[in-house]
Design a protein around this motif. Structure first.
Motif, mmCIF file in Angstrom:
data_model
loop_
_atom_site.group_PDB
_atom_site.id
_atom_site.type_symbol
_atom_site.label_atom_id
_atom_site.label_comp_id
_atom_site.label_asym_id
_atom_site.label_seq_id
_atom_site.Cartn_x
_atom_site.Cartn_y
_atom_site.Cartn_z
ATOM 1 N N ALA A 1 0.820 -1.207 0.000
ATOM 2 C CA ALA A 1 0.000 0.000 0.000
ATOM 3 C C ALA A 1 0.854 1.257 0.000
ATOM 4 O O ALA A 1 0.371 2.332 -0.347
ATOM 5 C CB ALA A 1 -0.921 0.004 1.222
ATOM 6 N N ARG B 1 2.224 1.653 -6.555
ATOM 7 C CA ARG B 1 1.805 2.787 -5.734
ATOM 8 C C ARG B 1 2.725 3.987 -5.948
ATOM 9 O O ARG B 1 2.269 5.127 -6.021
ATOM 10 C CB ARG B 1 1.804 2.376 -4.262
ATOM 11 N N PRO C 1 -10.686 5.451 8.470
ATOM 12 C CA PRO C 1 -10.041 4.777 7.323
ATOM 13 C C PRO C 1 -11.048 4.396 6.248
ATOM 14 O O PRO C 1 -11.349 3.213 6.037
ATOM 15 C CB PRO C 1 -9.399 3.540 7.963
ATOM 16 N N GLU D 1 -12.286 3.789 2.455
ATOM 17 C CA GLU D 1 -11.603 3.287 1.269
ATOM 18 C C GLU D 1 -12.619 3.096 0.149
ATOM 19 O O GLU D 1 -13.831 3.046 0.391
ATOM 20 C CB GLU D 1 -10.898 1.963 1.566
ATOM 21 N N ASP D 2 -12.111 2.990 -1.059
ATOM 22 C CA ASP D 2 -12.974 2.738 -2.208
ATOM 23 C C ASP D 2 -13.314 1.254 -2.259
ATOM 24 O O ASP D 2 -12.415 0.402 -2.290
ATOM 25 C CB ASP D 2 -12.266 3.156 -3.498
ATOM 26 N N VAL D 3 -14.606 0.947 -2.273
ATOM 27 C CA VAL D 3 -15.039 -0.445 -2.267
ATOM 28 C C VAL D 3 -16.277 -0.566 -3.147
ATOM 29 O O VAL D 3 -17.109 0.342 -3.206
ATOM 30 C CB VAL D 3 -15.333 -0.925 -0.823
ATOM 31 N N TRP E 1 -19.053 2.235 -7.073
ATOM 32 C CA TRP E 1 -18.044 2.244 -6.015
ATOM 33 C C TRP E 1 -18.473 3.189 -4.904
ATOM 34 O O TRP E 1 -18.951 4.294 -5.165
ATOM 35 C CB TRP E 1 -16.686 2.684 -6.567
ATOM 36 N N ARG F 1 -17.400 5.079 -1.049
ATOM 37 C CA ARG F 1 -16.321 5.493 -0.161
ATOM 38 C C ARG F 1 -16.772 5.148 1.249
ATOM 39 O O ARG F 1 -17.598 5.835 1.833
ATOM 40 C CB ARG F 1 -16.081 6.997 -0.309
ATOM 41 N N GLU G 1 -16.128 2.544 5.122
ATOM 42 C CA GLU G 1 -15.384 1.626 5.975
ATOM 43 C C GLU G 1 -16.226 0.369 6.046
ATOM 44 O O GLU G 1 -17.277 0.323 6.679
ATOM 45 C CB GLU G 1 -15.167 2.243 7.362
ATOM 46 N N ALA H 1 -17.445 6.857 -4.501
ATOM 47 C CA ALA H 1 -16.010 7.056 -4.707
ATOM 48 C C ALA H 1 -15.772 7.706 -6.061
ATOM 49 O O ALA H 1 -16.356 7.311 -7.064
ATOM 50 C CB ALA H 1 -15.267 5.719 -4.636
ATOM 51 N N ARG I 1 -10.277 11.058 -3.736
ATOM 52 C CA ARG I 1 -9.118 10.277 -3.354
ATOM 53 C C ARG I 1 -7.984 11.195 -2.947
ATOM 54 O O ARG I 1 -7.812 12.281 -3.486
ATOM 55 C CB ARG I 1 -8.661 9.368 -4.495
ATOM 56 N N GLU J 1 -3.317 8.316 -4.509
ATOM 57 C CA GLU J 1 -4.024 7.070 -4.308
ATOM 58 C C GLU J 1 -4.979 6.845 -5.468
ATOM 59 O O GLU J 1 -6.189 6.921 -5.337
ATOM 60 C CB GLU J 1 -4.778 7.097 -2.983
#
Length: 721
Positions: free
Chosen positions: A152, A170, A347, A349-351, A382, A384, A386, A487, A492, A496
């Motif tokens: 990461a 990265r 935290p 994240e894109d999911v 997508w 954004r 947790e 997302a 971002r 990232e």
């Protein structure tokens, strides 16, 4: 002596053999004859001299044709066969000699092919043994490649001179996001194997960090690590950690540094958040001091003067009340802003939304025994989020619905709404009151034996979203709607960026630890140089008549390896309409180039990409002419040496009939995909060039100067555009 010289000598010999004996005989007869006899000979021969000359010329022409035929069949045929044999021995082991020409030459070709088959069998056995021996090494290398690719953090490995030896995805994406100016076009920041890290980070700071590490190594420190913060060209703050790479020696006391590993983190956003938090707290502190001072004075006066008048007492009580209200407002504002800051520190994240739903379905069905289904799912949406806390919140609501309303089934729906997404939990049955909904939102969540100190409202707030309860009266259904952020690239953190190539890039080459000199030395070995292989697509074939570049594609060759992922691929707006006949060839349309950068923006970026490297192209005179015509307008000059694979092919295989890129690639066993695409053609040219290097070495052409001089002597070098 070359083949043309031998053909010229053969023609001379033929002429001598056909005319020499006749001329010598005539001279001898003439010399031995009397005057009367000579006059008689002249009288007899002169009327027929023209016929004899014509017969001689006819015989000479027939002999010339025979010699030319034999020369092409035996001499040139054997030369072509020799070139083919060299191809089989080095560049393309699957290449075979065509059995053509006279029977004797065909038998020789068949025998050579039979020997090649035997050679291939032996080489296959050797390759199998080598593959078995290298299996463990390849496994370790693949593990390293996988580890570096999936980390990461941005990781860059350099030698002691700052030459980049390794970097992961990265790092490439982070430095591309920080790119400014011309480097932001088509290629991003100039990170790549063989390039210098000092084009990205400040040399002085790295040198200082290296000095700190050397001092700690000299003192025998167990962890010789240096950290520093630097500013990128775009003003972004980067936290850099430098860890030395130490050579393995028999003497454990001697630890020589051969390179270093840099881990880079973009801390711009976190610094901004901390600065904002400090400002809020400072504002609270400064404002509270004044309010507390006023309250202290008012309370002191009330205590000291208990007999003061009612009007004055009410005035002091009003001061206290006003200051308390101000402090309360200031505290509320501070907590609001501080809570927003806490949300951004979560935290997220894109999911994929479908992954969140699938995880929630598994937990609900396994832990609660409740059947679930989906309807109207936007699979490519997508979020954004947790994921753990969001899935736990969904399971919490499902558990409450089972306990209070005994629902039989739970359905999921996921739809986009602008920059937001609607995630619905749908059930059929009784409606619930707003008081119950509010109670569920504010109580601590628990599912079975699992508990969380957070409430549903905490989770939603920290996602920056909302939760609604609504009813579908016509369908006798109700649902909870999670309103969540979608997302997007704007949300971002810089650096990232998601790499959607789907291919793990090869960004490592440890042989470069021993690579130091990057200057373009004409007497340097071809195998030690760094190359940029490029190609252009244009509106037509006449650069001097107004045709323009519409695409530039380029790829780098470092340490004998074609780095396909270190490429430059950019469409160019020619600011004119494309010709239909050109569109049929390259497939680039007017709509594709409209809105793309023009040549004034693209050429500086391409120059940055290929600087300090040798340029390589096929039929380079054509591409270079387009670049040269733009020098005065753009002030971009490509002054480095240029190698042309067309000319090099003529050097290597002068007896072959075609030197087109497709023909050369076929001879060398290289497949070309996406012909007449600038980047695809550049990659194919790069593979051709790499195959040519060992063939050139066998001819004694090992330096850049020798390759340029040999190219200049070919016939094709005289072609001008």
């Amino acid at each position: 002596m070359n083949a043309r010289d031998r053909l010229f000598i053969a023609v001379i010999v033929l002429g001598v053999l056909m005319t020499g004996p006749f001329v010598i005989t005539a001279l001898l007869v003439w010399a031995s004859a009397q005057a009367a006899e000579q006059a008689l000979l002249v009288q007899l021969i002169m009327p027929h001299l023209s016929l004899g000359a014509m017969m001689t010329l006819f015989g000479f022409a027939v002999g010339l044709l025979v010699i030319r035929y034999l020369f092409r069949q035996y001499v040139q045929g054997l030369l072509r066969m020799a070139e083919s044999l060299r191809l089989m021995l080095s560049a393309n082991r699957n290449f075979r000699v065509d059995p053509e020409g006279p029977p004797e030459v065909q038998l020789l070709a068949l025998a050579a092919n039979a020997l090649a088959e035997q050679r291939d069998g032996l080489m296959d056995d050797v390759d199998a043994q080598i593959t078995t021996a290298k299996a463990s090494v390849e496994e370790e290398k693949n593990r390293l490649a996988a580890l570096m690719s999936e980390l990461a953090q941005a990781v860059v490995v350099c030698n002691v001179d700052g030459v980049i030896l390794l970097y992961n995805s990265r790092a490439r994406l982070q430095f591309r996001a920080l790119a400014q100016g011309s480097t932001a076009v088509a290629g991003g920041a100039l990170i790549g194997l063989g390039r210098s890290i000092f084009s990205i980070l400040e040399r002085n700071q790295i040198d200082h960090a290296l000095e700190v590490v050397r001092q700690r190594l000299g003192k025998g420190a167990a962890a010789a690590i240096a950290n520093f913060i630097t500013t990128a060209r775009g003003g972004q703050l980067l936290r850099v950690q430098l860890v030395p790479v130490l050579a393995t020696t028999d003497d454990s006391l001697q630890r020589e540094m051969t390179g270093y590993v840099l881990t880079v983190e973009n801390i711009t956003r976190s610094i901004e958040q901390e600065s904002r938090r400090d400002q809020v707290l400072q504002s609270l502190t400064d404002g509270s001091r004044g309010s507390l001072a006023n309250i202290r004075v008012a309370v002191g006066n009330l205590m000291d003067y208990p007999d003061m008048g009612l009007e004055i007492r009410e005035r002091f009580v009003g001061i206290i009340s006003d200051e308390v209200v101000r402090m309360s407002q200031r505290l509320d504002q501070t907590m609001t802003e501080f809570a927003d800051s806490l949300k951004t520190r979560w935290p997220l994240e894109d999911v994929l939304g479908i992954d969140i739903i699938a995880a929630a379905q598994r937990r609900i069905e396994q832990q609660l025994g409740l059947p679930t289904k989906t309807e109207e799912i936007q699979e490519a949406l997508w979020l954004r989020a947790e994921s753990f806390s969001l899935v736990f919140s969904i399971c919490f609501l499902a558990s409450r619905l089972i306990d209070h309303y005994q629902i039989k089934e739970l359905r999921f729906r996921l739809l986009p709404f602008g920059k937001l997404a609607y995630l619905d939990l749908i059930w059929a049955g009784h409606a619930m009151s707003s008081e119950t909904s509010y109670t569920w939102e504010t109580e601590a969540m628990q599912v079975g034996k699992e508990a969380s100190p957070l409430s549903l409202r905490d989770v939603i707030d920290r996602h920056g979203g909302e939760i609604w309860y609504e009813r579908e009266k016509a369908a006798h259904r109700a649902f909870f709607r999670f309103v969540l952020p979608v997302a997007s690239p704007d949300s971002r953190v810089p650096g990232e960026v998601i790499d959607e190539s789907g291919v793990r890039p090869e960004y490592y080459d440890f042989d470069l630890f021993h690579f130091q000199d990057q200057s373009i030395d004409l007497d340097r070995s071809l195998s030690d140089l760094t190359y940029t292989v490029f190609d252009t697509e244009t509106t037509g074939l006449e650069p001097a008549a107004g045709d323009e570049i519409i695409q530039i594609g380029a790829v780098r060759i470092v340490n004998g390896r074609l780095l396909r992922h270190e490429n430059f691929d950019q469409l160019v707006d020619p600011e004119r309409f494309l010709r239909p006949e050109g569109i049929r060839i390259h497939g680039i349309t007017d709509d594709m180039v409209r809105g793309q950068p023009n040549i004034e923006a693209v050429l500086p970026a391409f120059h940055d990409f290929c600087c300090d490297t040798v340029l390589v192209a096929h039929n380079a005179a054509f591409d270079m002419r387009f670049l040269q015509l733009k020098e005065e307008h753009t002030a971009v000059v490509f002054s480095q040496p240029v190698l042309d694979t067309l000319l090099l092919s003529a050097v290597l295989h002068p007896n072959q009939e075609s030197h087109q890129l497709d023909s050369i690639a076929e001879r060398l066993g290289i497949g070309i995909e996406g012909r007449h695409n600038a980047l695809a053609d550049a990659c194919a040219t790069g593979e051709v060039f790499l195959k040519m290097l060992p063939l050139l070495a066998r001819m004694g052409i090992v330096t850049l100067r020798q390759a340029l001089e040999a190219s200049e002597k070919t016939y094709f070098a005289r072609v001008k555009y």
